[in-house]
Design a protein around this motif. Structure first.
Motif, PDB file in Angstrom:
ATOM      1  N   ASN A  50      -6.342  -9.188  -2.521  1.00  0.00           N
ATOM      2  CA  ASN A  50      -7.727  -8.727  -2.630  1.00  0.00           C
ATOM      3  C   ASN A  50      -7.822  -7.206  -2.743  1.00  0.00           C
ATOM      4  O   ASN A  50      -8.668  -6.564  -2.121  1.00  0.00           O
ATOM      5  CB  ASN A  50      -8.539  -9.222  -1.429  1.00  0.00           C
ATOM      6  CG  ASN A  50     -10.043  -9.095  -1.642  1.00  0.00           C
ATOM      7  OD1 ASN A  50     -10.525  -9.124  -2.778  1.00  0.00           O
ATOM      8  ND2 ASN A  50     -10.786  -8.947  -0.555  1.00  0.00           N
ATOM      9  N   GLY A  51      -6.914  -6.629  -3.531  1.00  0.00           N
ATOM     10  CA  GLY A  51      -6.940  -5.191  -3.783  1.00  0.00           C
ATOM     11  C   GLY A  51      -6.146  -4.356  -2.806  1.00  0.00           C
ATOM     12  O   GLY A  51      -5.836  -3.195  -3.083  1.00  0.00           O
ATOM     13  N   SER A  52      -5.807  -4.903  -1.644  1.00  0.00           N
ATOM     14  CA  SER A  52      -5.012  -4.170  -0.653  1.00  0.00           C
ATOM     15  C   SER A  52      -3.538  -4.504  -0.868  1.00  0.00           C
ATOM     16  O   SER A  52      -2.943  -5.290  -0.130  1.00  0.00           O
ATOM     17  CB  SER A  52      -5.445  -4.559   0.769  1.00  0.00           C
ATOM     18  OG  SER A  52      -4.675  -3.871   1.733  1.00  0.00           O
ATOM     19  N   ASN A  53      -2.958  -3.909  -1.900  1.00  0.00           N
ATOM     20  CA  ASN A  53      -1.627  -4.297  -2.346  1.00  0.00           C
ATOM     21  C   ASN A  53      -0.619  -3.163  -2.222  1.00  0.00           C
ATOM     22  O   ASN A  53      -0.986  -1.987  -2.136  1.00  0.00           O
ATOM     23  CB  ASN A  53      -1.684  -4.754  -3.809  1.00  0.00           C
ATOM     24  CG  ASN A  53      -2.559  -5.974  -4.000  1.00  0.00           C
ATOM     25  OD1 ASN A  53      -2.530  -6.902  -3.195  1.00  0.00           O
ATOM     26  ND2 ASN A  53      -3.350  -5.978  -5.069  1.00  0.00           N
ATOM     27  N   VAL A  54       0.654  -3.522  -2.232  1.00  0.00           N
ATOM     28  CA  VAL A  54       1.733  -2.540  -2.261  1.00  0.00           C
ATOM     29  C   VAL A  54       1.832  -1.981  -3.677  1.00  0.00           C
ATOM     30  O   VAL A  54       1.807  -2.735  -4.654  1.00  0.00           O
ATOM     31  CB  VAL A  54       3.072  -3.187  -1.846  1.00  0.00           C
ATOM     32  CG1 VAL A  54       4.221  -2.188  -1.977  1.00  0.00           C
ATOM     33  CG2 VAL A  54       2.990  -3.710  -0.416  1.00  0.00           C
ATOM     34  N   ASP A  55       1.940  -0.668  -3.782  1.00  0.00           N
ATOM     35  CA  ASP A  55       2.054  -0.038  -5.098  1.00  0.00           C
ATOM     36  C   ASP A  55       3.391  -0.387  -5.747  1.00  0.00           C
ATOM     37  O   ASP A  55       4.353  -0.782  -5.073  1.00  0.00           O
ATOM     38  CB  ASP A  55       1.947   1.481  -4.971  1.00  0.00           C
ATOM     39  CG  ASP A  55       0.548   1.933  -4.585  1.00  0.00           C
ATOM     40  OD1 ASP A  55      -0.413   1.200  -4.897  1.00  0.00           O
ATOM     41  OD2 ASP A  55       0.423   3.003  -3.963  1.00  0.00           O
ATOM     42  N   ARG A  56       3.441  -0.206  -7.067  1.00  0.00           N
ATOM     43  CA  ARG A  56       4.693  -0.367  -7.805  1.00  0.00           C
ATOM     44  C   ARG A  56       4.855   0.805  -8.762  1.00  0.00           C
ATOM     45  O   ARG A  56       3.881   1.352  -9.278  1.00  0.00           O
ATOM     46  CB  ARG A  56       4.712  -1.673  -8.610  1.00  0.00           C
ATOM     47  CG  ARG A  56       4.666  -2.923  -7.762  1.00  0.00           C
ATOM     48  CD  ARG A  56       4.901  -4.165  -8.600  1.00  0.00           C
ATOM     49  NE  ARG A  56       4.524  -5.379  -7.891  1.00  0.00           N
ATOM     50  CZ  ARG A  56       4.641  -6.599  -8.376  1.00  0.00           C
ATOM     51  NH1 ARG A  56       5.132  -6.768  -9.603  1.00  0.00           N
ATOM     52  NH2 ARG A  56       4.265  -7.655  -7.672  1.00  0.00           N
ATOM     53  N   SER A  57       6.098   1.170  -8.989  1.00  0.00           N
ATOM     54  CA  SER A  57       6.390   2.195  -9.980  1.00  0.00           C
ATOM     55  C   SER A  57       6.218   1.590 -11.374  1.00  0.00           C
ATOM     56  O   SER A  57       6.163   0.362 -11.518  1.00  0.00           O
ATOM     57  CB  SER A  57       7.821   2.699  -9.801  1.00  0.00           C
ATOM     58  OG  SER A  57       8.748   1.684 -10.183  1.00  0.00           O
TER      59      SER A  57
END
Length: 239
Positions: A46-53
């Motif tokens: 729901n938008g609260s995610n771990v970033d990715r390169s």
């Protein structure tokens, strides 16, 4: 083996909890936190995610980010097997029924990124592949061995004579995983760049289990003649 009050949470999750409601409530909290993080890694939270390169690496922070990517890969691997064995699926805010294969696929992508499937085509595991960090921030790896030079090297002497020299480390720290690239997949192989080149045991340790699981599935698929991708999908034949 029956669970006891001294059992670790992982054992209680696998064996069940015969000791009452209080223990089950604690375990539910562990599971809720684990599943929240797994969903965040999968970008289904729901938008609260771990970033990715841009290259696909899970990204948490600049300093030694691969400790987080490797730990996430470990959790994804363990939980995918747990779900497959229970015939269950992961419930995320953006997807009510995530199959175990999706968790394992993300774990595998992190393993492949670490081993060289990344924009720089560089293995972040020292000694693996044609290109890997040659200036690891590690005292024993960066100072010439006693066999090559048996003179006494004091603490400050080692720092002054070896820390900043530009030659590759004389000793290859085989199997070590360094801190890794930044959020843009950029990496500077410099011994003084300890944010990216320091090797830590907690980077490598989680990947031992990930590699073991992937190897086990690959071997099972080859021996049993499973179709391509069956092991990744945790089919009954290749599980």
């Amino acid at each position: 083996m029956p669970a006891s009050r001294s059992s670790p949470p992982s054992q209680l999750l696998l064996d069940g909890d015969p000791l009452g409601k209080q223990d089950r409530l604690v375990l539910e909290q562990y599971r809720a936190k684990a599943e929240h993080y797994l969903c965040a890694c999968l970008r289904l939270n729901n938008g609260s995610n771990v970033d990715r390169s841009p290259g696909g690496m899970l990204y948490v922070r600049q300093w030694n980010n691969l400790q987080y990517a490797s730990s996430a890969a470990f959790l994804l691997t363990v939980y995918s097997r747990y779900l497959a064995g229970a015939g269950a699926r992961l419930r995320c805010p953006d997807a009510p029924a995530v199959p175990p294969s999706e968790l394992l696929a993300l774990a595998r992508s992190q393993a492949e990124y670490i081993l060289g499937r990344n924009p720089l085509r560089l293995s972040y595991m020292v000694g693996y592949g044609p290109r890997f960090p040659a200036h690891v921030h590690h005292r024993a790896a960066s100072i010439v061995s006693h066999k090559a030079n048996n003179r006494f090297i004091g603490c400050m002497q080692g720092f002054d004579n070896w820390y900043t020299h530009k030659r590759p480390n004389p000793n290859v720290l085989t199997g070590a995983i360094v801190g890794g690239p930044n959020c843009r997949d950029e990496f500077r192989d410099d011994r003084t760049n300890y944010v990216q080149t320091e090797a830590c045991t907690y980077n490598t340790a989680p990947m031992v289990a990930v590699f073991a699981r992937l190897h086990n599935l690959s071997t099972a698929a080859a021996e049993e003649g499973c179709r391509p991708g069956a092991a990744l999908g945790l089919s009954a034949k290749c599980r």
